[in-house]
Design a protein around this motif. Structure first.
Motif, mmCIF file in Angstrom:
data_model
loop_
_atom_site.group_PDB
_atom_site.id
_atom_site.type_symbol
_atom_site.label_atom_id
_atom_site.label_comp_id
_atom_site.label_asym_id
_atom_site.label_seq_id
_atom_site.Cartn_x
_atom_site.Cartn_y
_atom_site.Cartn_z
ATOM 1 N N PRO A 61 0.862 -1.414 -0.081
ATOM 2 C CA PRO A 61 0.160 -0.066 -0.018
ATOM 3 C C PRO A 61 0.695 0.705 0.347
ATOM 4 O O PRO A 61 1.731 1.733 0.253
ATOM 5 C CB PRO A 61 -1.120 0.135 1.246
ATOM 6 C CG PRO A 61 0.145 -1.126 2.316
ATOM 7 C CD PRO A 61 1.138 -1.864 1.276
ATOM 8 N N HIS A 62 0.149 2.450 -0.541
ATOM 9 C CA HIS A 62 1.100 3.303 -0.604
ATOM 10 C C HIS A 62 0.199 5.016 1.116
ATOM 11 O O HIS A 62 -1.042 4.793 0.804
ATOM 12 C CB HIS A 62 0.695 4.523 -1.145
ATOM 13 C CG HIS A 62 1.770 5.074 -1.961
ATOM 14 N ND1 HIS A 62 2.850 5.046 -3.365
ATOM 15 C CD2 HIS A 62 2.279 6.067 -1.718
ATOM 16 C CE1 HIS A 62 3.104 6.708 -3.018
ATOM 17 N NE2 HIS A 62 3.589 6.773 -1.757
ATOM 18 N N TYR A 63 0.724 4.889 1.482
ATOM 19 C CA TYR A 63 0.021 5.775 2.653
ATOM 20 C C TYR A 63 1.291 6.723 3.309
ATOM 21 O O TYR A 63 2.307 6.471 3.452
ATOM 22 C CB TYR A 63 -0.086 5.134 4.837
ATOM 23 C CG TYR A 63 -0.943 3.889 4.342
ATOM 24 C CD1 TYR A 63 -2.384 3.549 3.710
ATOM 25 C CD2 TYR A 63 -0.365 2.331 4.726
ATOM 26 C CE1 TYR A 63 -3.017 2.766 3.778
ATOM 27 C CE2 TYR A 63 -1.620 1.887 4.650
ATOM 28 C CZ TYR A 63 -2.636 1.821 4.272
ATOM 29 O OH TYR A 63 -3.335 0.568 4.377
ATOM 30 N N TYR A 64 0.515 7.677 3.203
ATOM 31 C CA TYR A 64 0.929 8.958 3.531
ATOM 32 C C TYR A 64 0.592 9.846 5.171
ATOM 33 O O TYR A 64 -0.571 9.952 5.395
ATOM 34 C CB TYR A 64 0.951 10.047 2.710
ATOM 35 C CG TYR A 64 1.694 10.230 1.844
ATOM 36 C CD1 TYR A 64 2.619 10.070 1.323
ATOM 37 C CD2 TYR A 64 1.141 10.348 -0.303
ATOM 38 C CE1 TYR A 64 4.029 10.065 0.129
ATOM 39 C CE2 TYR A 64 1.776 10.123 -0.819
ATOM 40 C CZ TYR A 64 3.377 10.175 -1.411
ATOM 41 O OH TYR A 64 4.136 10.053 -1.887
ATOM 42 N N TYR A 65 1.347 9.720 6.242
ATOM 43 C CA TYR A 65 1.327 10.341 7.537
ATOM 44 C C TYR A 65 2.189 12.299 7.601
ATOM 45 O O TYR A 65 2.040 11.813 6.660
ATOM 46 C CB TYR A 65 2.188 9.421 8.553
ATOM 47 C CG TYR A 65 1.778 7.249 8.098
ATOM 48 C CD1 TYR A 65 0.586 7.015 8.230
ATOM 49 C CD2 TYR A 65 2.885 7.203 8.502
ATOM 50 C CE1 TYR A 65 0.299 5.660 7.656
ATOM 51 C CE2 TYR A 65 2.821 5.645 8.293
ATOM 52 C CZ TYR A 65 1.400 5.018 8.088
ATOM 53 O OH TYR A 65 1.304 3.719 7.775
ATOM 54 N N PRO A 66 1.222 12.212 8.875
ATOM 55 C CA PRO A 66 1.281 13.884 9.059
ATOM 56 C C PRO A 66 2.569 14.475 8.514
ATOM 57 O O PRO A 66 3.128 15.414 7.791
ATOM 58 C CB PRO A 66 1.034 14.300 10.201
ATOM 59 C CG PRO A 66 -0.395 13.349 10.058
ATOM 60 C CD PRO A 66 0.059 11.911 9.369
ATOM 61 N N ALA A 67 3.948 13.359 9.143
ATOM 62 C CA ALA A 67 4.855 13.425 9.272
ATOM 63 C C ALA A 67 5.567 13.966 7.257
ATOM 64 O O ALA A 67 6.635 14.428 7.587
ATOM 65 C CB ALA A 67 5.114 12.949 10.081
ATOM 66 N N ASP A 68 4.693 13.012 7.022
ATOM 67 C CA ASP A 68 5.543 13.152 5.251
ATOM 68 C C ASP A 68 5.785 14.618 4.641
ATOM 69 O O ASP A 68 5.950 14.842 3.393
ATOM 70 C CB ASP A 68 4.578 12.170 4.680
ATOM 71 C CG ASP A 68 4.693 10.647 5.454
ATOM 72 O OD1 ASP A 68 6.470 10.763 5.740
ATOM 73 O OD2 ASP A 68 4.092 9.634 4.765
ATOM 74 N N TYR A 69 4.340 15.547 4.712
ATOM 75 C CA TYR A 69 4.125 16.502 4.479
ATOM 76 C C TYR A 69 4.696 17.365 4.581
ATOM 77 O O TYR A 69 4.816 18.636 4.463
ATOM 78 C CB TYR A 69 2.387 17.048 5.011
ATOM 79 C CG TYR A 69 1.532 16.068 4.649
ATOM 80 C CD1 TYR A 69 0.830 15.967 3.069
ATOM 81 C CD2 TYR A 69 0.844 14.591 5.192
ATOM 82 C CE1 TYR A 69 0.153 15.017 2.675
ATOM 83 C CE2 TYR A 69 0.134 13.444 5.097
ATOM 84 C CZ TYR A 69 -0.028 14.397 3.295
ATOM 85 O OH TYR A 69 -0.967 13.258 2.795
ATOM 86 N N THR A 70 5.564 16.876 5.996
ATOM 87 C CA THR A 70 6.871 17.816 5.526
ATOM 88 C C THR A 70 7.824 18.028 5.515
ATOM 89 O O THR A 70 9.332 18.465 5.183
ATOM 90 C CB THR A 70 7.379 17.598 7.504
ATOM 91 O OG1 THR A 70 7.356 16.613 8.171
ATOM 92 C CG2 THR A 70 6.101 17.723 8.615
ATOM 93 N N TRP A 71 8.441 17.196 4.636
ATOM 94 C CA TRP A 71 9.662 16.656 3.781
ATOM 95 C C TRP A 71 9.896 17.945 2.990
ATOM 96 O O TRP A 71 9.119 18.986 2.266
ATOM 97 C CB TRP A 71 8.831 15.693 2.719
ATOM 98 C CG TRP A 71 8.579 14.053 2.590
ATOM 99 C CD1 TRP A 71 8.609 13.910 4.006
ATOM 100 C CD2 TRP A 71 8.060 13.582 1.857
ATOM 101 N NE1 TRP A 71 8.873 12.523 4.365
ATOM 102 C CE2 TRP A 71 7.820 12.028 3.213
ATOM 103 C CE3 TRP A 71 7.765 12.881 0.830
ATOM 104 C CZ2 TRP A 71 7.621 11.124 2.794
ATOM 105 C CZ3 TRP A 71 7.626 11.824 0.714
ATOM 106 C CH2 TRP A 71 7.363 10.511 1.114
#
Length: 215
Positions: A61-71
């Motif tokens: 699967p492909h998941y984005y968590y809140p921490a990923d939006y700070t890349w």
């Protein structure tokens, strides 16, 4: 080509609402390709054949968590996916808001995925399985061949294909159990994927051919 349940796994990439449902955030880009290929129906046919013939099934699967939006940086399609909150989850340890979300499985696939036998590996974060445990899970079961399908053809499917081939797996891609974006500026991702599948994979099969080979 020798497909059998003793050494062959079925790997389904991103069977999720955001790329396979008309309500998904990516439908405007992928919808025509999904409909033309009958992707939703063909993925279901592979699931059914795999379960009937007792092949091991893996979901990447492909998941984005809140921490990923700070890349601090991302590629072109990564920026689009992050911008539209594709595959968004509230956190790695929380299922708040997951049910029915874009990150959730398509409802018609849930009986196959949630049967207690299917292996859901950790999420990949860009396109390929380098950032998850798919290869580990395959190796631990002595599975050396992969029937590969899912979304999106020119991104995650192709990235999984390339990495699995480099790691010594034999890979068969199911060409009509996938689909790709058709972007007005970037072009037709499905056509580019088919070309590369032909160059890289051990075989490129239709759903009909795959189901027959699994018998």
């Amino acid at each position: 080509m020798n497909i059998n349940r003793s050494d062959t796994a079925v790997v389904v990439i991103d069977p999720q609402n955001d790329v396979l449902s008309e309500k998904g955030v990516s439908w405007d880009l992928v919808g025509d390709s999904v409909k033309n290929n009958k992707t939703v129906e063909n993925i279901e046919r592979i699931f059914k054949a795999a379960k009937q013939k007792e092949f091991e099934v893996f979901i990447s699967p492909h998941y984005y968590y809140p921490a990923d939006y700070t890349w601090k940086f991302a590629g072109t399609l990564e920026q689009m996916m992050l911008g539209i909150k594709e595959f968004a989850r509230s956190g790695p340890l929380s299922l708040d808001g997951f049910l029915g979300s874009g990150a959730d499985w398509l409802d018609r696939y849930k009986p196959f995925i949630e049967d207690g036998k299917t292996i859901v590996v950790s999420p990949h974060k860009v396109y390929g399985p380098q950032s998850n445990d798919l290869v580990l899970q395959l190796r631990k079961r002595n599975l050396s061949k992969v029937i590969l399908l899912g979304m999106l053809a020119n991104l995650c499917v192709e990235a999984h294909l390339r990495d699995l081939i480099e790691k010594g797996f034999e890979v068969f891609v199911v060409k009509d159990a996938t689909a790709a974006p058709h972007h007005p500026e970037l072009g037709d991702g499905y056509k580019s994927a088919l070309i590369n599948f032909g160059y890289i994979a051990n075989a490129v099969l239709s759903t009909d051919e795959t189901v027959e080979a699994m018998k």
